[in-house]
Design a protein around this motif. Structure first.
Motif, PDB file in Angstrom:
ATOM      1  N   ALA A 153       0.839  -1.196   0.000  1.00 20.87           N
ATOM      2  CA  ALA A 153       0.000   0.000   0.000  1.00 20.87           C
ATOM      3  C   ALA A 153       0.875   1.248   0.000  1.00 20.87           C
ATOM      4  O   ALA A 153       2.054   1.176   0.351  1.00 20.87           O
ATOM      5  CB  ALA A 153      -0.893  -0.012   1.244  1.00 20.87           C
ATOM      6  N   PRO A 154       0.301   2.396  -0.377  1.00 24.19           N
ATOM      7  CA  PRO A 154       1.069   3.644  -0.303  1.00 24.19           C
ATOM      8  C   PRO A 154       1.498   3.900   1.142  1.00 24.19           C
ATOM      9  O   PRO A 154       0.748   3.611   2.070  1.00 24.19           O
ATOM     10  CB  PRO A 154       0.064   4.716  -0.749  1.00 24.19           C
ATOM     11  N   ILE A 155       2.699   4.410   1.318  1.00 23.65           N
ATOM     12  CA  ILE A 155       3.161   4.750   2.669  1.00 23.65           C
ATOM     13  C   ILE A 155       2.709   6.170   2.970  1.00 23.65           C
ATOM     14  O   ILE A 155       3.051   7.113   2.262  1.00 23.65           O
ATOM     15  CB  ILE A 155       4.692   4.617   2.782  1.00 23.65           C
ATOM     16  N   VAL A 156       1.877   6.293   3.982  1.00 27.36           N
ATOM     17  CA  VAL A 156       1.318   7.588   4.357  1.00 27.36           C
ATOM     18  C   VAL A 156       1.711   7.862   5.797  1.00 27.36           C
ATOM     19  O   VAL A 156       1.302   7.149   6.696  1.00 27.36           O
ATOM     20  CB  VAL A 156      -0.226   7.585   4.234  1.00 27.36           C
ATOM     21  N   GLU A 157       2.527   8.872   5.995  1.00 22.89           N
ATOM     22  CA  GLU A 157       2.988   9.192   7.350  1.00 22.89           C
ATOM     23  C   GLU A 157       2.358  10.509   7.814  1.00 22.89           C
ATOM     24  O   GLU A 157       3.042  11.483   8.050  1.00 22.89           O
ATOM     25  CB  GLU A 157       4.514   9.264   7.386  1.00 22.89           C
ATOM     26  N   ILE A 158       1.038  10.506   7.917  1.00 18.79           N
ATOM     27  CA  ILE A 158       0.316  11.658   8.477  1.00 18.79           C
ATOM     28  C   ILE A 158      -0.219  11.172   9.814  1.00 18.79           C
ATOM     29  O   ILE A 158      -0.762  10.074   9.891  1.00 18.79           O
ATOM     30  CB  ILE A 158      -0.878  12.074   7.585  1.00 18.79           C
ATOM     31  N   SER A 159      -0.068  11.983  10.846  1.00 19.67           N
ATOM     32  CA  SER A 159      -0.606  11.548  12.140  1.00 19.67           C
ATOM     33  C   SER A 159      -1.673  12.521  12.624  1.00 19.67           C
ATOM     34  O   SER A 159      -1.624  13.726  12.341  1.00 19.67           O
ATOM     35  CB  SER A 159       0.508  11.431  13.180  1.00 19.67           C
ATOM     36  N   SER A 160      -2.624  11.970  13.362  1.00 17.69           N
ATOM     37  CA  SER A 160      -3.672  12.808  13.956  1.00 17.69           C
ATOM     38  C   SER A 160      -3.065  13.785  14.957  1.00 17.69           C
ATOM     39  O   SER A 160      -3.539  14.913  15.090  1.00 17.69           O
ATOM     40  CB  SER A 160      -4.725  11.925  14.633  1.00 17.69           C
ATOM     41  N   THR A 161      -2.000  13.370  15.644  1.00 19.21           N
ATOM     42  CA  THR A 161      -1.320  14.260  16.603  1.00 19.21           C
ATOM     43  C   THR A 161      -0.771  15.483  15.874  1.00 19.21           C
ATOM     44  O   THR A 161      -0.934  16.622  16.335  1.00 19.21           O
ATOM     45  CB  THR A 161      -0.164  13.508  17.307  1.00 19.21           C
ATOM     46  N   PHE A 162      -0.121  15.262  14.730  1.00 20.13           N
ATOM     47  CA  PHE A 162       0.411  16.357  13.915  1.00 20.13           C
ATOM     48  C   PHE A 162      -0.716  17.326  13.526  1.00 20.13           C
ATOM     49  O   PHE A 162      -0.574  18.546  13.622  1.00 20.13           O
ATOM     50  CB  PHE A 162       1.085  15.782  12.665  1.00 20.13           C
ATOM     51  N   ILE A 163      -1.851  16.756  13.102  1.00 21.11           N
ATOM     52  CA  ILE A 163      -2.993  17.588  12.695  1.00 21.11           C
ATOM     53  C   ILE A 163      -3.516  18.396  13.881  1.00 21.11           C
ATOM     54  O   ILE A 163      -3.724  19.608  13.777  1.00 21.11           O
ATOM     55  CB  ILE A 163      -4.096  16.710  12.073  1.00 21.11           C
ATOM     56  N   ARG A 164      -3.711  17.749  15.029  1.00 23.16           N
ATOM     57  CA  ARG A 164      -4.222  18.454  16.211  1.00 23.16           C
ATOM     58  C   ARG A 164      -3.271  19.583  16.621  1.00 23.16           C
ATOM     59  O   ARG A 164      -3.721  20.701  16.916  1.00 23.16           O
ATOM     60  CB  ARG A 164      -4.408  17.488  17.391  1.00 23.16           C
TER      61      ARG A 164
END
Length: 193
Positions: A153-164
């Motif tokens: 699968a595509p590697i996606v390194e987005i985190s909810s912590t980063f967004i918050r």
């Protein structure tokens, strides 16, 4: 029907979650992916975790245009703290016509042996694993288990912590969220404090 269970607090759900879930639904033998919203664990500090209802609502908003992705509040009804093995037993009793599998990141596979009754899970359920940069490249013994399926699968390194954190700092993170989820967060003033 073959159902993949993608567990998370989804605090908030973001495009990375959708990319992984949709990839699993479209590029494996799964018929659907259920996004299982994990309720607040009463033993943990709640600090940044939104109410269960709000997180479930955001998953509804994020998945409504994806027929193969379904929100699930199944764990809201189970006693807490809960273990995945108990959720699986509950789902098998409630939906005997479905076959349930787990979806997890490569980083979680490394610690699977610490899960309650992990041998029972492996014996009865397939596990679909997506790659993570944060996973150590060292050999994970479980990778060769017949029930483990490594999905490219595509590697996606987005985190909810980063967004918050970025919302709290007043930064624009709209591209990282489905539009309806961003509108919901913005309208309700979530994560600003």
């Amino acid at each position: 029907m073959k159902i993949g269970l993608y567990f998370g607090t989804f605090n908030p759900i973001h495009v990375g979650h959708l990319i992984i879930a949709n990839h699993m639904a479209e590029n494996s033998n799964l018929d659907q992916v259920w996004m299982v919203v994990t309720p607040h664990n009463p033993l943990k500090k709640k600090s940044t975790l939104l109410d269960d209802y709000h997180r479930l609502q955001m998953v509804h908003l994020a998945t409504e245009d994806f027929p193969k992705l379904q929100p699930s509040d199944i764990e809201f009804k189970l006693s807490q703290p809960n273990y995945t093995v108990n959720t699986l037993v509950h789902l098998e009793e409630k939906f005997p016509e479905h076959e349930f599998s787990l979806i997890m990141g490569e980083d979680n596979l490394k610690s699977l042996y610490k899960w309650k009754n992990y041998e029972v899970i492996l014996q009865n359920h397939d596990i679909y694993v997506y790659p993570r940069i944060s996973a150590e490249p060292e050999n994970i013994e479980l990778k060769n288990h017949p029930k483990i399926h490594l999905i490219n699968a595509p590697i996606v390194e987005i985190s909810s912590t980063f967004i918050r954190n970025n919302i709290k700092e007043g930064k624009n993170i709209q591209p990282l969220l489905p539009a309806k989820v961003w509108e919901y967060i913005d309208h309700n003033n979530f994560y600003r404090k």
